[in-house]
Design an enzyme around this catalytic site. Structure first.
Site, PDB file in Angstrom:
ATOM      1  N   ASP A 193     -61.997 -12.177 -26.244  1.00  0.00           N
ATOM      2  CA  ASP A 193     -60.830 -13.020 -26.513  1.00  0.00           C
ATOM      3  C   ASP A 193     -61.272 -14.362 -27.101  1.00  0.00           C
ATOM      4  O   ASP A 193     -62.216 -14.989 -26.608  1.00  0.00           O
ATOM      5  CB  ASP A 193     -60.102 -13.249 -25.179  1.00  0.00           C
ATOM      6  CG  ASP A 193     -58.759 -13.912 -25.349  1.00  0.00           C
ATOM      7  OD1 ASP A 193     -57.929 -13.370 -26.089  1.00  0.00           O
ATOM      8  OD2 ASP A 193     -58.538 -14.975 -24.739  1.00  0.00           O
ATOM      9  N   GLU A 252     -62.479 -11.065 -31.183  1.00  0.00           N
ATOM     10  CA  GLU A 252     -61.239 -11.585 -31.763  1.00  0.00           C
ATOM     11  C   GLU A 252     -61.624 -12.889 -32.453  1.00  0.00           C
ATOM     12  O   GLU A 252     -61.756 -13.933 -31.825  1.00  0.00           O
ATOM     13  CB  GLU A 252     -60.182 -11.864 -30.686  1.00  0.00           C
ATOM     14  CG  GLU A 252     -58.856 -12.284 -31.312  1.00  0.00           C
ATOM     15  CD  GLU A 252     -57.989 -13.158 -30.425  1.00  0.00           C
ATOM     16  OE1 GLU A 252     -56.786 -13.215 -30.674  1.00  0.00           O
ATOM     17  OE2 GLU A 252     -58.510 -13.810 -29.497  1.00  0.00           O
TER      18      GLU A 252
HETATM   19  C1  GLC Z   1     -55.892 -14.282 -27.583  1.00  0.00           C
HETATM   20  C2  GLC Z   1     -55.022 -13.204 -26.980  1.00  0.00           C
HETATM   21  C3  GLC Z   1     -53.695 -13.792 -26.673  1.00  0.00           C
HETATM   22  C4  GLC Z   1     -53.889 -14.908 -25.678  1.00  0.00           C
HETATM   23  C5  GLC Z   1     -54.896 -15.932 -26.179  1.00  0.00           C
HETATM   24  C6  GLC Z   1     -55.353 -16.847 -25.077  1.00  0.00           C
HETATM   25  O1  GLC Z   1     -55.426 -14.724 -28.800  1.00  0.00           O
HETATM   26  O2  GLC Z   1     -54.959 -12.096 -27.836  1.00  0.00           O
HETATM   27  O3  GLC Z   1     -52.792 -12.842 -26.203  1.00  0.00           O
HETATM   28  O4  GLC Z   1     -52.669 -15.537 -25.448  1.00  0.00           O
HETATM   29  O5  GLC Z   1     -56.041 -15.328 -26.683  1.00  0.00           O
HETATM   30  O6  GLC Z   1     -56.196 -16.177 -24.190  1.00  0.00           O
END
Ligand code: GLC
Length: 509
Positions: A193, A252
């Site tokens: 994340d 991500e």
């Molecule tokens: C990422 C996740 C999202 C979350 C954010 C904070 O972007 O995909 O859903 O709100 O991180 O952890």
């Protein structure tokens, strides 16, 4: 193909209206039959759920809402038996404010070891009542929250999600151990994340106004994509590689350019990262082609496979993005054939295989995304893509849970036509298309590793070849286009030899 399971909205085994791990376990045959190679589970750890589980209070357990560690172990065993690998979601940028570390930090004085795991700073202004800098929360409002003794802590997301200080060796060691915990339990990998956010410029400088023009995560941003973040991934890669089998990461990584992205994918860092170019592209041939070329072009030099994503739990579902209604469905069908014909990994977000659209008319009182609250409703938030899956039957909860219990978000009544049960019996459904495409993708050597070659085509049409005998044509124009070759699969009916608008075909040429 990696199937994204948003646990709270996938399948509810105990009737509390919230999906859970036993629910996922019971639906593994569906995921395997769809043609997935792996599942990615969104966070299921103990959490106050201030951000749907992205606020973790214990990294080594399962939230009772979602089950137990034994349920996780059973899920992994069944998934492996069904040929599915299991990717868990790792949330290293921030913990929950209820995490014992943060609670200890609040109970300890400024300058303490407990506070050093987070980013506590003095405020500005004569009495320190102004935040330490001008950073803003991704969810709206300032990125700093003040505590009773006057210090401020950084939260790039919600104030219930304090950012960890990744210069702390204690933080680094803790995550090494968390990684090992899940690898020891059989996890095949991690989705990381906010992978571009862990390291911050230690001076915590203001974001200059010039910078804003460079976009969300351009080069030189003080809290996104700092060089030091790569040290973390080198360290994690060594851990993953010390385990048997192939344990993989998918980051991500929201960065501005594919060159920045490629740096996360150097041979001693992450094997894969999400590539959001295609997700951000409108339904437009030139934009799609640019997104595909940019991704392949940047990743090939570092030897990384591209990944393709059209939807996930953070964005408006693509049927809706592509215009909604009949047009949205036709385009989403065509987009699926395009994505499954591209080289690399494809992610499918639960429900896209049913053609679900964004649910736009949820009652405000039921919205849970912190974005909605933090922007006082100016941003509607992400709940509309998180509505529980319709499995069967003619009325909510459509088999999402036992009995007639209300799911945590209401499902539209017309989803009776989009249940997995109904679509499984309909050869023209989105589900049937996904199954057929993924089965062909699995058995066709042309759709494995490798690259693609663009062929000349009329404006608004994308034609690419994966091998001498496999071509994909996607018609994003308003006119039919002639095609030749044997049609292996198409996203809609093809009268004669002309591919209609908003339609794609796989051709043996
Ligand atoms: C990422 C996740 C999202 C979350 C954010 C904070 O972007 O995909 O859903 O709100 O991180 O952890």
């Amino acid at each position: 193909m990696i199937y994204q399971v948003y646990v709270r909205s996938f399948a509810d085994s105990d009737g509390d209206g919230v999906g859970d791990l036993p629910g996922v376990r019971s639906r593994l045959p569906y995921i395997a039959a769809l043609g997935a190679d792996a599942i990615w589970l969104n966070p299921f750890y103990p959490s106050p759920q201030a951000d749907a589980g992205y606020d973790v209070s214990d990294y080594r357990d399962v939230d009772p809402r979602f089950g137990t560690l034994a349920d996780f172990d059973g899920l992994v065993a069944d998934a492996h038996a069904a040929g599915l690998r299991v990717i868990v979601d790792l949330v290293p940028n921030h913990t929950s404010s209820q995490h014992p570390w943060f609670q200890a930090a609040l109970a300890s004085p400024r300058g303490s070891r407990e506070r050093s795991r987070y980013l506590f700073r003095e405020g500005r202004g004569p009495d320190g009542s102004e935040p330490p800098n001008n950073w803003l929360s991704v969810f709206g409002g300032p990125a700093w929250t003040r505590v009773p003794d006057g210090q401020w802590y950084l939260n790039l997301f919600d104030s219930a999600q304090p950012d960890l200080d990744w210069t702390s060796e204690e933080v680094r060691a803790e995550f090494d151990s968390i990684l090992r915990f899940w690898l020891d339990r059989g996890a095949d990998g991690f989705r990381i994340d906010v992978a571009h956010g862990l390291a911050k410029d230690p001076a915590l400088p203001d974001i200059s106004s010039d910078y804003v023009a460079a976009g969300p995560a351009g080069v030189g941003h003080p809290h996104w994509d700092q060089d030091e973040v790569h040290e973390v991934y080198r360290r994690w890669r060594r851990i993953a590689d010390s385990y048997p089998g192939e344990r993989a990461f998918v980051g991500e990584v929201w960065v501005h350019t594919t060159e920045q992205l490629a740096r996360y994918l150097r041979p001693d860092e992450l094997q894969t990262a999400f590539n959001f170019n295609l997700l951000l592209a409108p339904w437009d041939a030139a934009a799609m082609r640019d997104a595909i070329d940019a991704s392949i072009g940047a990743l090939t030099p570092v030897g990384a496979a591209p990944t393709w994503v059209l939807s996930n739990h953070d964005v408006t579902r693509h049927v809706t993005r592509y215009g909604g209604g009949e047009a949205g469905i036709h385009r989403a069908r065509a987009a699926a054939l395009m994505v499954f014909a591209l080289p690399g990994g494809a992610y499918v977000y639960q429900g896209e295989e049913l053609g679900l659209e964004e649910v736009l008319d949820l009652p405000d009182a039921l919205r849970q995304d912190p974005t909605f609250r933090r922007t006082a409703g100016a941003e509607i938030g992400r709940d509309g893509c998180r509505v529980p899956i319709p499995w069967s039957g003619d009325a909510p909860p459509f088999g999402f849970g036992p009995g007639s219990g209300e799911p945590w978000l209401p499902q539209p009544a017309h989803w009776k036509d989009l249940t997995a049960e109904r679509e499984a019996a309909d050869p023209d459904s989105m589900l049937a298309l996904y199954r057929a495409a993924l089965a062909l993708r699995r058995e066709s050597p042309a759709l494995g590793d490798g690259t693609l070659t663009w062929l000349d085509s009329p404006p608004g049409v994308l034609t690419f070849r994966r091998s001498a005998d496999f071509t994909c044509v996607v018609n994003l124009s308003a006119d039919p286009v002639p095609i030749s070759g044997e049609i292996l699969l198409s996203s809609g009916p093809i009268p004669g030899t002309e591919l209609p608008p908003d339609t794609a075909a796989w051709l043996a040429t």
